[in-house]
Design a protein around this motif. Structure first.
Motif, PDB file in Angstrom:
ATOM      1  N   LYS A  80     -41.694  28.469 -45.302  1.00 24.23           N
ATOM      2  CA  LYS A  80     -42.812  27.807 -44.643  1.00 24.23           C
ATOM      3  C   LYS A  80     -43.917  28.829 -44.370  1.00 24.23           C
ATOM      4  O   LYS A  80     -43.647  29.927 -43.903  1.00 24.23           O
ATOM      5  N   GLN A  90     -47.473  24.690 -44.471  1.00 25.05           N
ATOM      6  CA  GLN A  90     -46.981  24.080 -45.696  1.00 25.05           C
ATOM      7  C   GLN A  90     -45.874  24.938 -46.300  1.00 25.05           C
ATOM      8  O   GLN A  90     -45.688  26.087 -45.938  1.00 25.05           O
ATOM      9  N   TRP A  91     -45.134  24.356 -47.231  1.00 26.22           N
ATOM     10  CA  TRP A  91     -44.013  25.049 -47.869  1.00 26.22           C
ATOM     11  C   TRP A  91     -44.464  25.651 -49.192  1.00 26.22           C
ATOM     12  O   TRP A  91     -45.285  25.082 -49.902  1.00 26.22           O
TER      13      TRP A  91
END
Length: 120
Positions: A80, A90-91
């Motif tokens: 992450k 966000q990943w």
């Protein structure tokens, strides 16, 4: 301060544009009025500041997948992103920065200073 912000700035800009149009039309009679007006008008207005150079970077990215024995699904290793900044939270696939244009500029500046000192 820009020309428009000064006292009588708008009228000064107007007269400057008018003078420029008249001068351009008198020297080149086959030039279109619209073209001269656009060029003259833009010359009197403030221009935006220059943009910063875009930062370039090279990343090494690890894309790792596996299948768990009990489950037939394919799984991906992801991390992450930090909670602040661009694309926060966000990943992404795990990565490491290999090269950045900002670091290259700093190194280049140090080399230029060293060269100038050696010449002196």
């Amino acid at each position: 301060r820009c020309r428009l912000c000064e006292l009588n700035g708008a009228s000064n800009a107007f007269y400057s544009i008018s003078d420029r149009i008249a001068a351009d039309l008198s020297t080149s009679p086959n030039v279109k009025l619209e073209t001269v007006s656009a060029i003259a008008g833009h010359a009197c207005l403030p221009i935006p500041p220059p943009k910063k150079a875009k930062r370039e970077e090279v990343l090494a990215v690890a894309v790792i997948s596996s299948r768990v024995a009990d489950d037939d699904q394919l799984r991906w290793l992801m991390v992450k992103r930090p909670s602040e900044g661009l694309l926060a939270g966000q990943w992404e696939f795990p990565n490491v920065e290999v090269w950045t244009s900002a670091k290259a500029d700093v190194k280049k500046g140090k080399k230029d200073k060293a060269k100038s000192k050696s010449k002196a």
